[in-house]
Motif scaffolding. Structure first.
Motif, PDB file in Angstrom:
ATOM      1  N   TRP A  44      24.517  20.058  30.405  1.00 20.73           N
ATOM      2  CA  TRP A  44      25.933  20.399  30.170  1.00 20.73           C
ATOM      3  C   TRP A  44      26.169  21.893  30.373  1.00 20.73           C
ATOM      4  O   TRP A  44      27.144  22.301  31.010  1.00 20.73           O
ATOM      5  CB  TRP A  44      26.332  19.997  28.756  1.00 20.73           C
ATOM      6  CG  TRP A  44      27.695  20.473  28.394  1.00 20.73           C
ATOM      7  CD1 TRP A  44      28.892  19.920  28.747  1.00 20.73           C
ATOM      8  CD2 TRP A  44      28.010  21.652  27.636  1.00 20.73           C
ATOM      9  NE1 TRP A  44      29.931  20.673  28.249  1.00 20.73           N
ATOM     10  CE2 TRP A  44      29.413  21.739  27.566  1.00 20.73           C
ATOM     11  CE3 TRP A  44      27.240  22.631  27.000  1.00 20.73           C
ATOM     12  CZ2 TRP A  44      30.058  22.767  26.891  1.00 20.73           C
ATOM     13  CZ3 TRP A  44      27.874  23.652  26.330  1.00 20.73           C
ATOM     14  CH2 TRP A  44      29.265  23.713  26.291  1.00 20.73           C
ATOM     15  N   HIS A  45      25.254  22.718  29.851  1.00 20.47           N
ATOM     16  CA  HIS A  45      25.404  24.167  29.980  1.00 20.47           C
ATOM     17  C   HIS A  45      25.322  24.612  31.436  1.00 20.47           C
ATOM     18  O   HIS A  45      25.976  25.583  31.838  1.00 20.47           O
ATOM     19  CB  HIS A  45      24.325  24.874  29.165  1.00 20.47           C
ATOM     20  CG  HIS A  45      24.438  26.367  29.175  1.00 20.47           C
ATOM     21  ND1 HIS A  45      23.802  27.161  30.115  1.00 20.47           N
ATOM     22  CD2 HIS A  45      25.138  27.217  28.377  1.00 20.47           C
ATOM     23  CE1 HIS A  45      24.087  28.425  29.883  1.00 20.47           C
ATOM     24  NE2 HIS A  45      24.899  28.500  28.836  1.00 20.47           N
ATOM     25  N   GLY A  48      28.823  23.227  32.792  1.00 16.98           N
ATOM     26  CA  GLY A  48      29.995  23.266  31.914  1.00 16.98           C
ATOM     27  C   GLY A  48      30.854  22.024  32.049  1.00 16.98           C
ATOM     28  O   GLY A  48      32.034  22.034  31.682  1.00 16.98           O
ATOM     29  N   VAL A 158      19.347  30.113  25.691  1.00 17.21           N
ATOM     30  CA  VAL A 158      20.555  29.672  26.393  1.00 17.21           C
ATOM     31  C   VAL A 158      21.816  29.907  25.575  1.00 17.21           C
ATOM     32  O   VAL A 158      22.834  30.377  26.098  1.00 17.21           O
ATOM     33  CB  VAL A 158      20.433  28.178  26.766  1.00 17.21           C
ATOM     34  CG1 VAL A 158      21.744  27.642  27.332  1.00 17.21           C
ATOM     35  CG2 VAL A 158      19.308  27.984  27.783  1.00 17.21           C
ATOM     36  N   PHE A 159      21.764  29.598  24.277  1.00 18.17           N
ATOM     37  CA  PHE A 159      22.978  29.609  23.465  1.00 18.17           C
ATOM     38  C   PHE A 159      23.107  30.803  22.524  1.00 18.17           C
ATOM     39  O   PHE A 159      24.118  30.938  21.841  1.00 18.17           O
ATOM     40  CB  PHE A 159      23.087  28.308  22.673  1.00 18.17           C
ATOM     41  CG  PHE A 159      23.294  27.093  23.539  1.00 18.17           C
ATOM     42  CD1 PHE A 159      24.530  26.839  24.117  1.00 18.17           C
ATOM     43  CD2 PHE A 159      22.257  26.229  23.802  1.00 18.17           C
ATOM     44  CE1 PHE A 159      24.728  25.725  24.930  1.00 18.17           C
ATOM     45  CE2 PHE A 159      22.429  25.111  24.618  1.00 18.17           C
ATOM     46  CZ  PHE A 159      23.672  24.860  25.175  1.00 18.17           C
TER      47      PHE A 159
END
Length: 207
Positions: A44-45, A48, A158-159
């Motif tokens: 998903w990342h 997006g 990543v987040f």
């Protein structure tokens, strides 16, 4: 070569509340489940959008779903004692089969031009899996903590750093669950977590 053998774990009905909680953590956050969840999140990342989730699911087929099927098949055939494969020598064949599945996934992701982050993650999983297999030949390292450690490091990368504390608490909780179930020694848990960092490093270099 290690002679450590984890004892059978009691059923949920037989377990004390403490052991039952440990079994829930071990079962819910089993390596295959974490791998699938991580690939969906990174997928998903990477775009997006739901197309990235699709790529993550495609990678999860080879890195999580097929390996899960291999283990369940082995348990049904009586070749494996349980779904967490507590006997070290029994781990080598399913890990090798999983390695072949992941390599197949990498080839297809490359041919189909998958998003960079998904492709990097699957290669990172291959490196982590190969490392775990190499150690498993002579020592029963914790695959649960290896996958948990690698997964949380990648999520933090990543987040963002806001996930550092939850990540640390999660890895500690996973280690606690494996110790309560007497599945591993403390050294096996610590080394498993450290081994997870190899996958995180590969992901960082390739993404």
């Amino acid at each position: 070569m290690s002679t450590f053998v984890a004892p059978p774990t009691p059923t949920y009905a037989e377990a004390t509340p403490r052991v039952r909680a440990a079994k829930v953590l071990t079962d819910v956050f089993a390596p295959a489940n974490l791998v699938i969840s991580l690939l969906l999140l990174i997928g998903w990342h990477s775009t997006g959008s739901f197309s990235g989730v699709g790529w993550g699911l495609f990678g999860a087929l080879f890195c999580g779903i097929v390996p899960m099927g291999i283990i369940h098949f082995g348990v049904r055939r009586g070749k494996l004692t349980d779904k967490h494969i507590r006997v070290r020598k029994q781990r080598i064949a399913p890990l090798t089969a999983t390695l072949a599945s992941v390599v197949t996934g990498i080839v297809l992701l490359n041919v189909l031009d998958a998003p960079r982050e998904v492709f990097a993650l699957v290669i990172a999983m291959l490196v982590g899996l190969a490392s775990a297999l190499a150690v498993t030949v002579w020592w029963q390292i914790s695959v649960h903590n290896a996958v948990a450690g690698g997964a949380v490091m990648i999520l933090v990368l990543v987040f963002g750093q806001a996930l550092v504390l939850p990540a640390v608490l999660f890895v500690v909780a996973m280690g606690w669950s494996r110790r309560v179930l007497k599945a591993h020694t403390l050294a096996q848990l610590v080394c498993g977590t450290a081994l997870g960092s190899t996958a995180a490093l590969v992901f960082t270099l390739l993404r």
